[in-house]
Design a protein around this motif. Structure first.
Motif, PDB file in Angstrom:
ATOM      1  N   HIS A 103       0.763  -1.113  -0.108  1.00  0.00           N
ATOM      2  CA  HIS A 103       0.152  -0.160  -0.066  1.00  0.00           C
ATOM      3  C   HIS A 103       1.040   1.442   0.132  1.00  0.00           C
ATOM      4  N   LEU A 104       2.118   1.178   0.796  1.00  0.00           N
ATOM      5  CA  LEU A 104       2.867   2.524   0.834  1.00  0.00           C
ATOM      6  C   LEU A 104       3.599   2.431  -0.535  1.00  0.00           C
ATOM      7  N   ILE A 105       3.831   1.570  -1.329  1.00  0.00           N
ATOM      8  CA  ILE A 105       4.525   1.636  -2.607  1.00  0.00           C
ATOM      9  C   ILE A 105       3.479   1.990  -3.561  1.00  0.00           C
ATOM     10  N   GLN A 106       2.118   1.713  -3.427  1.00  0.00           N
ATOM     11  CA  GLN A 106       1.143   2.279  -4.327  1.00  0.00           C
ATOM     12  C   GLN A 106       0.996   3.637  -3.921  1.00  0.00           C
ATOM     13  N   LEU A 107       0.917   4.232  -2.705  1.00  0.00           N
ATOM     14  CA  LEU A 107       1.065   5.582  -2.594  1.00  0.00           C
ATOM     15  C   LEU A 107       2.116   6.037  -3.155  1.00  0.00           C
ATOM     16  N   GLY A 108       3.281   5.794  -3.034  1.00  0.00           N
ATOM     17  CA  GLY A 108       4.319   6.356  -3.826  1.00  0.00           C
ATOM     18  C   GLY A 108       4.448   6.203  -5.247  1.00  0.00           C
ATOM     19  N   LEU A 109       3.877   5.417  -5.749  1.00  0.00           N
ATOM     20  CA  LEU A 109       3.506   5.523  -7.342  1.00  0.00           C
ATOM     21  C   LEU A 109       2.530   6.489  -7.611  1.00  0.00           C
ATOM     22  N   SER A 110       1.467   6.509  -6.824  1.00  0.00           N
ATOM     23  CA  SER A 110       0.316   7.520  -7.260  1.00  0.00           C
ATOM     24  C   SER A 110       1.090   8.953  -7.016  1.00  0.00           C
ATOM     25  N   LEU A 111       2.016   8.979  -6.060  1.00  0.00           N
ATOM     26  CA  LEU A 111       2.662  10.474  -6.087  1.00  0.00           C
ATOM     27  C   LEU A 111       3.616  10.529  -7.268  1.00  0.00           C
ATOM     28  N   SER A 112       4.065   9.574  -7.749  1.00  0.00           N
ATOM     29  CA  SER A 112       5.085   9.753  -8.850  1.00  0.00           C
ATOM     30  C   SER A 112       4.497  10.524 -10.143  1.00  0.00           C
ATOM     31  N   SER A 113       3.136  10.284 -10.181  1.00  0.00           N
ATOM     32  CA  SER A 113       2.654  10.916 -11.200  1.00  0.00           C
ATOM     33  C   SER A 113       2.737  12.448 -11.129  1.00  0.00           C
ATOM     34  N   MET A 114       2.853  12.833 -10.001  1.00  0.00           N
ATOM     35  CA  MET A 114       2.762  14.307  -9.623  1.00  0.00           C
ATOM     36  C   MET A 114       4.420  15.005 -10.153  1.00  0.00           C
ATOM     37  N   ILE A 115       5.414  14.080 -10.174  1.00  0.00           N
ATOM     38  CA  ILE A 115       6.451  14.727 -10.316  1.00  0.00           C
ATOM     39  C   ILE A 115       7.054  14.163 -11.776  1.00  0.00           C
ATOM     40  N   TYR A 116       5.933  13.321 -12.673  1.00  0.00           N
ATOM     41  CA  TYR A 116       6.088  13.143 -13.935  1.00  0.00           C
ATOM     42  C   TYR A 116       6.628  14.368 -14.900  1.00  0.00           C
ATOM     43  N   TYR A 117       5.795  15.521 -15.044  1.00  0.00           N
ATOM     44  CA  TYR A 117       6.115  16.319 -15.824  1.00  0.00           C
ATOM     45  C   TYR A 117       7.438  17.066 -15.551  1.00  0.00           C
ATOM     46  N   PRO A 118       7.392  17.398 -14.099  1.00  0.00           N
ATOM     47  CA  PRO A 118       8.863  18.223 -13.764  1.00  0.00           C
ATOM     48  C   PRO A 118      10.144  17.427 -14.206  1.00  0.00           C
ATOM     49  N   LEU A 119       9.874  15.826 -14.126  1.00  0.00           N
ATOM     50  CA  LEU A 119      10.946  14.942 -14.538  1.00  0.00           C
ATOM     51  C   LEU A 119      11.144  15.247 -15.993  1.00  0.00           C
ATOM     52  N   LEU A 120      10.297  15.190 -16.703  1.00  0.00           N
ATOM     53  CA  LEU A 120      10.363  15.439 -18.345  1.00  0.00           C
ATOM     54  C   LEU A 120      11.128  16.454 -18.651  1.00  0.00           C
ATOM     55  N   ILE A 121      10.655  17.823 -18.093  1.00  0.00           N
ATOM     56  CA  ILE A 121      11.395  19.169 -18.240  1.00  0.00           C
ATOM     57  C   ILE A 121      12.562  19.151 -17.953  1.00  0.00           C
ATOM     58  N   ALA A 122      13.160  18.385 -16.793  1.00  0.00           N
ATOM     59  CA  ALA A 122      14.656  18.357 -16.477  1.00  0.00           C
ATOM     60  C   ALA A 122      15.354  17.359 -17.625  1.00  0.00           C
ATOM     61  N   LEU A 123      14.702  16.378 -18.055  1.00  0.00           N
ATOM     62  CA  LEU A 123      15.274  15.461 -19.163  1.00  0.00           C
ATOM     63  C   LEU A 123      15.149  16.137 -20.495  1.00  0.00           C
ATOM     64  N   ALA A 124      14.335  16.979 -20.844  1.00  0.00           N
ATOM     65  CA  ALA A 124      14.564  17.636 -22.307  1.00  0.00           C
ATOM     66  C   ALA A 124      15.666  18.350 -22.150  1.00  0.00           C
ATOM     67  N   ARG A 125      16.275  18.763 -20.946  1.00  0.00           N
ATOM     68  CA  ARG A 125      17.398  19.832 -21.182  1.00  0.00           C
ATOM     69  C   ARG A 125      18.712  18.909 -21.561  1.00  0.00           C
ATOM     70  N   THR A 126      18.799  17.539 -21.392  1.00  0.00           N
ATOM     71  CA  THR A 126      20.038  16.899 -21.219  1.00  0.00           C
ATOM     72  C   THR A 126      19.836  15.845 -22.525  1.00  0.00           C
ATOM     73  N   VAL A 127      19.185  15.577 -23.030  1.00  0.00           N
ATOM     74  CA  VAL A 127      18.933  14.292 -24.226  1.00  0.00           C
ATOM     75  C   VAL A 127      18.427  15.262 -25.286  1.00  0.00           C
ATOM     76  N   SER A 128      18.593  14.457 -26.392  1.00  0.00           N
ATOM     77  CA  SER A 128      18.057  14.746 -27.669  1.00  0.00           C
ATOM     78  C   SER A 128      16.625  14.599 -27.725  1.00  0.00           C
ATOM     79  N   ARG A 129      15.985  15.270 -28.916  1.00  0.00           N
ATOM     80  CA  ARG A 129      14.686  15.257 -29.091  1.00  0.00           C
ATOM     81  C   ARG A 129      13.957  13.983 -29.431  1.00  0.00           C
TER      82      ARG A 129
END
Length: 319
Positions: free
Chosen positions: A239-265
């Motif tokens: 259950h704790l892991i499930q909560l963490g995974l649900s929370l991961s959806s909130m950091i998904y887009y900021p993570l993509l923004i950071a990734l876009a600065r370091t890798v090719s399109r």
């Protein structure tokens, strides 16, 4: 949780710059994954309504509510994903309705996990009082309270529309694909969403940790069933892991923004679709996999239906 539906569609922006074939391949990656998990979720939901032992047991009633919300959330968010891929523009009311449904169903999971964790805590720590505390009537009240809280949250979000006027719009048709921010640009609302999300996940996390601690303490008692306590501890950890995974959806887009600065399109396009499957689709399907395969009562019935009645005959006691 409100910017979850925004993240589902915003990750499509970069797809505009790749070829049609790549768009098709990348869209199939998420769509096929979503369809597979939807089939599994649908089978588990049917299983939970197929036998009296599931319909009359509080733990399975809560699981049904969790899976129903997750399945509806997956359908809506995948719809937003495909609309964004096809560059389909909706009207503001239509987009607002879909985004609100996505937010509503997305908020159900953490609250339901809290109730399920407390049910396990009562079952292990107060076994003699479990039947009098955890009843079908009380479970129904808890489920209605969960939906009421999430509905009230969306009503509160709607109040921020007062400051946003649509009168200045030349047309109700959106300029771009449907996202939460595109149809409802409001900084105060965004701050409210962040505060609500933090409150829900901190409260849910503390509730699960408290339940886990109580089970660990109870397991040391000589009168406690060691096997049941051990199983309860593993379930609470999940259950704790499930909560963490649900929370991961909130950091998904900021993570993509950071990734876009370091890798090719091109690399970014492929990675962001893999992240979409891992951080958005998978968390909504974990419950069916966890309970469908681990629960000794559900598993034979689930396999019976998944295998089209050809194998794994249902035990007579479950009929």
């Amino acid at each position: 949780m409100s910017n979850v539906s925004d993240s589902y569609s915003n990750n499509i922006d970069v797809l505009f710059y790749v070829s049609l074939l790549e768009k098709v391949v990348l869209s199939l990656l998420s769509t096929v994954s979503a369809c597979v998990f939807l089939c599994i979720n649908g089978t588990v939901l049917f299983t939970l309504r197929s036998k009296p032992v599931f319909r009359d047991t509080c733990r399975y009633i809560l699981l049904y509510n969790l899976l129903l919300a997750d399945t509806a959330h997956l359908v809506v968010t995948q719809l937003l994903f495909l609309l964004a891929v096809c560059r389909v523009r909706l009207t503001y009311p239509a987009c607002g309705t879909i985004a609100t449904i996505a937010n509503l169903t997305g908020d159900i999971s953490p609250l339901t996990l809290v109730v399920m964790s407390l049910e396990i805590y009562v079952a292990v720590c107060f076994p003699l009082r479990h039947a009098s505390i955890i009843m079908v009537k009380n479970t129904a009240v808890a489920i209605m309270a969960i939906w009421a809280i999430t509905s009230m949250n969306n009503v509160n979000r709607g109040l921020f529309l007062i400051e946003y006027s649509f009168d200045n719009l030349e047309t109700l048709l959106m300029e771009d694909h449907c996202t939460d921010i595109a149809w409802f640009p409001s900084t105060p609302r965004d701050n409210y969403d962040k505060a609500y999300t933090c409150l829900v996940f901190v409260s849910a996390g503390l509730a699960v940790i408290y339940s886990y601690t109580g089970v660990v303490v109870a397991a040391r008692s000589a009168s406690t069933d060691k096997a049941s306590a051990h199983k309860a501890r593993k379930t609470l950890l999940l259950h704790l892991i499930q909560l963490g995974l649900s929370l991961s959806s909130m950091i998904y887009y900021p993570l993509l923004i950071a990734l876009a600065r370091t890798v090719s399109r091109l690399v970014f396009v492929w990675v962001q679709n893999v992240f979409y499957v891992l951080f958005i689709i998978l968390p909504r399907c974990l419950s069916s996999l966890v309970y469908g395969l681990r629960d000794q009562t559900i598993r034979p019935v689930l396999l019976h239906y998944l295998c089209c009645h050809l194998r794994f005959p249902v035990e007579p006691g479950l009929g």
